[in-house]
Design an enzyme around this catalytic site. Structure first.
Site, PDB file in Angstrom:
ATOM      1  N   LYS A 153       0.843  -1.202   0.000  1.00  0.00           N
ATOM      2  CA  LYS A 153       0.000   0.000   0.000  1.00  0.00           C
ATOM      3  C   LYS A 153       0.872   1.242   0.000  1.00  0.00           C
ATOM      4  O   LYS A 153       1.777   1.377   0.827  1.00  0.00           O
ATOM      5  CB  LYS A 153      -0.933   0.008   1.213  1.00  0.00           C
ATOM      6  N   THR A 154       0.595   2.145  -0.933  1.00  0.00           N
ATOM      7  CA  THR A 154       1.406   3.351  -1.089  1.00  0.00           C
ATOM      8  C   THR A 154       0.558   4.611  -0.918  1.00  0.00           C
ATOM      9  O   THR A 154      -0.662   4.586  -1.062  1.00  0.00           O
ATOM     10  CB  THR A 154       2.061   3.391  -2.485  1.00  0.00           C
TER      11      THR A 154
ATOM     12  N   ARG B 147      -5.311   6.260  -2.469  1.00  0.00           N
ATOM     13  CA  ARG B 147      -5.590   7.616  -2.922  1.00  0.00           C
ATOM     14  C   ARG B 147      -6.856   8.205  -2.300  1.00  0.00           C
ATOM     15  O   ARG B 147      -7.006   9.413  -2.201  1.00  0.00           O
ATOM     16  CB  ARG B 147      -5.694   7.618  -4.455  1.00  0.00           C
ATOM     17  N   LYS B 148      -7.807   7.341  -1.933  1.00  0.00           N
ATOM     18  CA  LYS B 148      -9.089   7.778  -1.355  1.00  0.00           C
ATOM     19  C   LYS B 148      -9.762   8.830  -2.240  1.00  0.00           C
ATOM     20  O   LYS B 148     -10.067   9.945  -1.816  1.00  0.00           O
ATOM     21  CB  LYS B 148      -8.901   8.311   0.064  1.00  0.00           C
TER      22      LYS B 148
ATOM     23  N   VAL C  88     -12.400  11.051  -3.955  1.00  0.00           N
ATOM     24  CA  VAL C  88     -13.737  11.530  -3.605  1.00  0.00           C
ATOM     25  C   VAL C  88     -13.977  12.851  -4.328  1.00  0.00           C
ATOM     26  O   VAL C  88     -13.426  13.886  -3.954  1.00  0.00           O
ATOM     27  CB  VAL C  88     -13.934  11.678  -2.074  1.00  0.00           C
TER      28      VAL C  88
ATOM     29  N   ILE D  85     -16.481  14.538  -8.075  1.00  0.00           N
ATOM     30  CA  ILE D  85     -17.422  14.219  -9.147  1.00  0.00           C
ATOM     31  C   ILE D  85     -16.746  13.290 -10.153  1.00  0.00           C
ATOM     32  O   ILE D  85     -15.516  13.216 -10.237  1.00  0.00           O
ATOM     33  CB  ILE D  85     -17.931  15.495  -9.844  1.00  0.00           C
TER      34      ILE D  85
ATOM     35  N   THR E 139     -13.932  14.424 -12.653  1.00  0.00           N
ATOM     36  CA  THR E 139     -12.678  14.789 -11.987  1.00  0.00           C
ATOM     37  C   THR E 139     -11.891  13.556 -11.571  1.00  0.00           C
ATOM     38  O   THR E 139     -10.683  13.470 -11.813  1.00  0.00           O
ATOM     39  CB  THR E 139     -12.960  15.675 -10.757  1.00  0.00           C
TER      40      THR E 139
ATOM     41  N   TYR F 296      -5.327   0.133  17.431  1.00  0.00           N
ATOM     42  CA  TYR F 296      -4.632  -1.051  16.945  1.00  0.00           C
ATOM     43  C   TYR F 296      -5.396  -2.334  17.239  1.00  0.00           C
ATOM     44  O   TYR F 296      -6.137  -2.439  18.211  1.00  0.00           O
ATOM     45  CB  TYR F 296      -3.239  -1.145  17.573  1.00  0.00           C
TER      46      TYR F 296
END
Length: 397
Positions: A70-71, A106-107, A109, A111, A114, A347
């Site tokens: 995961k980056t 990246r998440k 969110v 339209i 875009t 955690y």
């Protein structure tokens, strides 16, 4: 959050990853399940380091123990954006070498139009090097559909390399493969097309002009053509044995729940995530969540929520989404598990996440990155997470 799944577990919790391949609707999910069985790993490394060289070094060292890397490309100093020799391309080479998928956290969110551009264009061109990305669907389910369309369009074009050449002649519109290619060529034509005149005299003494038109054209050539030059050295093109390379399909994880204290993602939001996933099974691989959502109902998540829609029992039972959960932390041998980091992160141990809560892949960050020996610590997490998966199957058998 308590659900009826605690007493009636979904079938996907009982099956092995190998068995779940048969019911997978996404090629990348099927591949990931098989990869997990081959490597006996359900571990994801959250590689939140600060420099590109550290990211590549960490991926190379820990790669043998993980199935997902995961980056967060936007926090990396020194990220090289070159599409063929940059950081993304080098990560992709390491993924082939060690056998893991790249998940860009990246998440998205926004339209639809875009997020399509953010995903497939811009400086990072995430779609080209990240097998998986994720989205926060507060912007609505239409955003997921838009990303799926962008990924499909990219996938359809990827088997070919675009070749640009300059020649003298008259352009013919039907030479271009599609509208986008024609638009690209039109822009190039504006730059390189020149009308040049040289004055001469005919035999009758009259002046005449010779007009030359330079035209840019594009052709498409299979990406595996031997004429195409490799941009990554042969040493970097090693391929992990035991399984073929990952498919070119791209996948999305929907951010359904978070582990941070005070998170505002309530049951209504999570239910909308479930509906979006079920509507987009060709692109959505699963969730980043704190519990297993396969087979979940609205009544279990948001009983008072009136959304005007209903899900049939058949639809719910057909779920085979993969789940990844962050916030995994092991205590040192002989010590109790830590409860958090003081910054809102809560955690959980691999056993709690995989065996009890039913996630498939445990995401570990600082527990490995800050260890004195990251490769050895990654192996410890791999063994613990895999045992938790085996214990879950045994418990629910």
């Amino acid at each position: 959050m308590s659900t009826s799944q605690e007493t009636q577990p979904h079938w996907s919790l009982k099956q092995s990853f190998a068995e779940r391949v048969e019911s997978s609707t996404h090629p990348l999910t099927s591949y990931l399940f098989r990869l997990m069985e081959v490597k006996q790993s359900n571990l994801c490394l959250s590689a939140d380091v600060e420099h590109a060289r550290d990211l590549l070094a960490l991926a190379d060292k820990v790669g043998p123990s993980i199935v997902v890397l995961k980056t967060h490309y936007d926090l990396i100093t020194g990220w090289d954006y070159h599409p063929h020799t940059g950081t993304g391309a080098k990560l992709a080479a390491l993924a082939r070498k060690h056998g893991f998928l790249i998940f860009e956290d990246r998440k998205f969110v926004d339209i639809g139009s875009t997020v399509q551009k953010q995903y497939t264009a811009g400086t990072a061109r995430i779609v080209e090097w990240a097998h998986i990305t994720n989205a926060d669907i507060h912007a609505g389910e239409a955003m997921v559909s838009a990303m799926a369309q962008a990924a499909q369009k990219w996938r359809e074009r990827i088997p070919y390399e675009v070749k640009t050449s300059v020649s003298v002649g008259t352009p013919v519109a039907d030479q271009f493969a599609d509208e986008e290619a024609e638009d690209q060529v039109e822009e190039l034509r504006k730059v390189v097309t020149r009308e040049t005149s040289t004055t001469t005299k005919d035999t009758d003494g009259r002046k005449s002009s010779i007009v030359s038109i330079t035209t840019v054209t594009q052709t498409y050539e299979p990406a595996d053509s031997p004429r195409l030059v490799k941009t990554i050295s042969e040493d970097d093109e090693m391929v992990f044995p035991g399984i073929e390379e990952a498919p070119l399909d791209r996948g999305l994880l929907i951010l359904a729940q978070m582990s941070s204290k005070g998170c505002l993602m309530d049951g209504k939001y999570t239910w909308e995530c479930v509906k979006a996933a079920r509507k987009n099974k060709g692109f959505v691989m699963g969730y980043v969540a704190q519990q297993n959502l396969n087979g979940i109902t609205k009544e279990a998540l948001a009983p008072s929520y009136e959304d005007g829609e209903s899900t049939t029992e058949e639809e719910a039972q057909a779920d085979n989404f993969i789940h990844m959960t962050p916030g995994c932390k092991l205590p040192p041998p002989g010590e109790e598990a830590p409860q958090g980091d003081g910054l809102g992160q809560q955690y959980n141990t691999p056993d709690n996440l995989v065996n009890i809560k039913g996630t498939d892949i445990a995401i570990v960050g600082r527990g490995i990155i800050t260890a004195a020996d990251p490769p050895a610590e990654a192996e410890r997490y791999r063994r613990k997470a895999w045992k938790a998966y085996q214990d879950r199957r045994e418990r629910l058998a």
